[in-house]
Design a protein around this motif. Structure first.
Motif, PDB file in Angstrom:
ATOM      1  N   LEU A 189       0.803  -1.215   0.000  1.00 29.57           N
ATOM      2  CA  LEU A 189       0.000   0.000   0.000  1.00 29.57           C
ATOM      3  C   LEU A 189       0.842   1.274   0.000  1.00 29.57           C
ATOM      4  N   LYS A 190       2.157   1.151   0.135  1.00 33.50           N
ATOM      5  CA  LYS A 190       3.014   2.336   0.192  1.00 33.50           C
ATOM      6  C   LYS A 190       3.425   2.778  -1.211  1.00 33.50           C
ATOM      7  N   GLY A 191       3.745   4.065  -1.314  1.00 37.23           N
ATOM      8  CA  GLY A 191       4.242   4.599  -2.569  1.00 37.23           C
ATOM      9  C   GLY A 191       3.176   5.292  -3.392  1.00 37.23           C
ATOM     10  N   THR A 192       3.586   5.785  -4.535  1.00 35.93           N
ATOM     11  CA  THR A 192       2.694   6.520  -5.420  1.00 35.93           C
ATOM     12  C   THR A 192       1.806   5.567  -6.211  1.00 35.93           C
ATOM     13  N   ASP A 193       0.774   6.130  -6.825  1.00 38.42           N
ATOM     14  CA  ASP A 193      -0.098   5.326  -7.678  1.00 38.42           C
ATOM     15  C   ASP A 193       0.674   4.747  -8.864  1.00 38.42           C
ATOM     16  N   VAL A 194       1.646   5.499  -9.351  1.00 39.23           N
ATOM     17  CA  VAL A 194       2.461   5.009 -10.468  1.00 39.23           C
ATOM     18  C   VAL A 194       3.189   3.725 -10.071  1.00 39.23           C
ATOM     19  N   LEU A 195       3.795   3.725  -8.892  1.00 36.15           N
ATOM     20  CA  LEU A 195       4.503   2.531  -8.420  1.00 36.15           C
ATOM     21  C   LEU A 195       3.545   1.360  -8.197  1.00 36.15           C
ATOM     22  N   LYS A 196       2.396   1.637  -7.632  1.00 38.48           N
ATOM     23  CA  LYS A 196       1.420   0.574  -7.371  1.00 38.48           C
ATOM     24  C   LYS A 196       0.900  -0.029  -8.670  1.00 38.48           C
ATOM     25  N   ASP A 197       0.631   0.820  -9.660  1.00 36.08           N
ATOM     26  CA  ASP A 197       0.146   0.316 -10.948  1.00 36.08           C
ATOM     27  C   ASP A 197       1.213  -0.535 -11.644  1.00 36.08           C
ATOM     28  N   ALA A 198       2.451  -0.064 -11.608  1.00 36.06           N
ATOM     29  CA  ALA A 198       3.533  -0.825 -12.237  1.00 36.06           C
ATOM     30  C   ALA A 198       3.731  -2.160 -11.536  1.00 36.06           C
ATOM     31  N   ALA A 199       3.673  -2.152 -10.209  1.00 33.45           N
ATOM     32  CA  ALA A 199       3.847  -3.387  -9.441  1.00 33.45           C
ATOM     33  C   ALA A 199       2.734  -4.377  -9.761  1.00 33.45           C
TER      34      ALA A 199
END
Length: 351
Positions: A189-199
């Motif tokens: 749940l941590k980080g930006t939306d960009v990081l979450k989408d890429a992950a």
């Protein structure tokens, strides 16, 4: 395959032609099948080649009147691409006269010139700057992007992961590299939306890599993963912080050992271990960052690299030519687009 021919920007870097030629001579001693195309001041290059008989026999020289300095803006470099040593060396890759180009010149100018001349590979939005960093693991770690792109979206990070994994397979001979995204925490749940989408997209895709999730900055050198992916802004800060910390540790040790007679005796007893530490942290031993995602191989050498550092950068370029890095990247991209079953991943890939 035929012997790799490397175009050398002989005027790039702090040492100019003498340093680049000396580094190439060392690279040739390590790999006698290499061939070179030196670009720059023909008189200066020929004078240096006169000191290295074997290298002279394996080399050609192309004169280029202009030099891109460290203060030159990318725009100025682009305007002089046809006359500068940097631009002509990259053009040799585009024209097929060389398999790769190596320069110790201005990073921003090199990126702009290479991107304009070679263009990005089909399916790649932006090229990334990748390098091998020392680690406590069994091998170095690939890290990208190190400054080519300060602002990235999820698609860019996914492409960086695919290119970084292909680089690890080529440079480190790792069949299935482990890949992580640099983040402020390891929790999903941590980080930006960009990081979450890429992950999320990387978790779903069936690829010849193992996505392990997020990694924090204090774990960069632990050797826990083979590839670390970041936007260029965060990646460059992380790299400079790591390099500064390494210099701080070595300078602190030097001061400590010079502080007293007992400390100097301790230095003599510790000398073998300290030598190993110096070798491990010496940036010349890890020199050679590559712009991934271009239709050609361009390797950036540290401007202040010594002969050994230049030779290592040339060695990186030669290995990537031999291992056909761009073909590996193209296959990785094709596999990703073909196997992404997740709707979100497909949407990101199609952006």
């Amino acid at each position: 395959m035929s012997a790799p021919r490397i175009a050398i920007d002989a005027m790039g870097g702090d040492g100019g032609a003498s340093r680049m030629v000396a580094g190439a001579a060392l690279a040739l001693a390590r790999s006698p099948d290499l061939r070179f195309l030196f670009v720059g001041d023909e008189g200066a290059i020929s004078a240096e080649l006169g000191r290295h008989e074997a290298l002279a026999a394996a080399s050609e020289v192309t004169h280029a009147a202009d030099v891109i300095t460290g203060d030159d803006k990318p725009g100025r470099a682009l305007r002089r691409a046809k006359t500068s040593s940097m631009g002509v060396a990259i053009a040799a890759v585009k024209d097929g006269r060389a398999g790769a180009a190596v320069s110790g010149g201005n990073t921003g100018a090199l990126m702009a010139t290479a991107k304009l001349a070679l263009r990005t590979m089909r399916g790649i939005d932006r090229p990334a700057l990748a390098a091998l960093l020392p680690s406590l693991g069994h091998n170095d770690v690939v890290m990208l992007d190190l400054g080519a792109n300060t602002d990235c979206d999820a698609r860019n990070l996914i492409e960086f992961a695919l290119m970084g994994a292909a680089y690890a397979r080529a440079a480190l001979d790792i069949p299935r590299p482990t890949v992580a995204l640099l983040n402020i925490g390891t929790e999903a749940l941590k980080g930006t939306d960009v990081l979450k989408d890429a992950a999320a997209a990387l978790r779903e895709a069936q690829l010849p890599l193992e996505f392990t999730g997020f990694i924090e900055g204090d774990r960069l050198s632990r050797g826990e993963v083979d590839v670390i992916v970041s936007d260029g802004f965060s990646g460059n800060i992380a790299l400079k912080t790591a390099e500064g910390t390494a210099r701080f540790v070595t300078d602190l040790l030097r001061r400590s050992f010079e502080s007293s007679f007992r400390s100097k005796m301790g230095f003599l007893l510790s000398k073998p271990a300290l030598h190993m530490l110096k070798v491990h942290l010496d940036p010349n031993n890890h020199n050679g960052a590559v712009f991934l995602g271009l239709n050609g191989i361009v390797v950036k050498s540290h401007g202040g690299a010594d002969d050994k550092g230049v030779a290592n950068a040339i060695g990186v370029a030669a290995k990537l030519v031999r291992d056909d890095l761009n073909r590996r990247i193209a296959h990785a991209l094709a596999d990703y687009r073909a196997t992404s079953s997740n709707d979100g991943a497909q949407a990101i890939a199609a952006q």
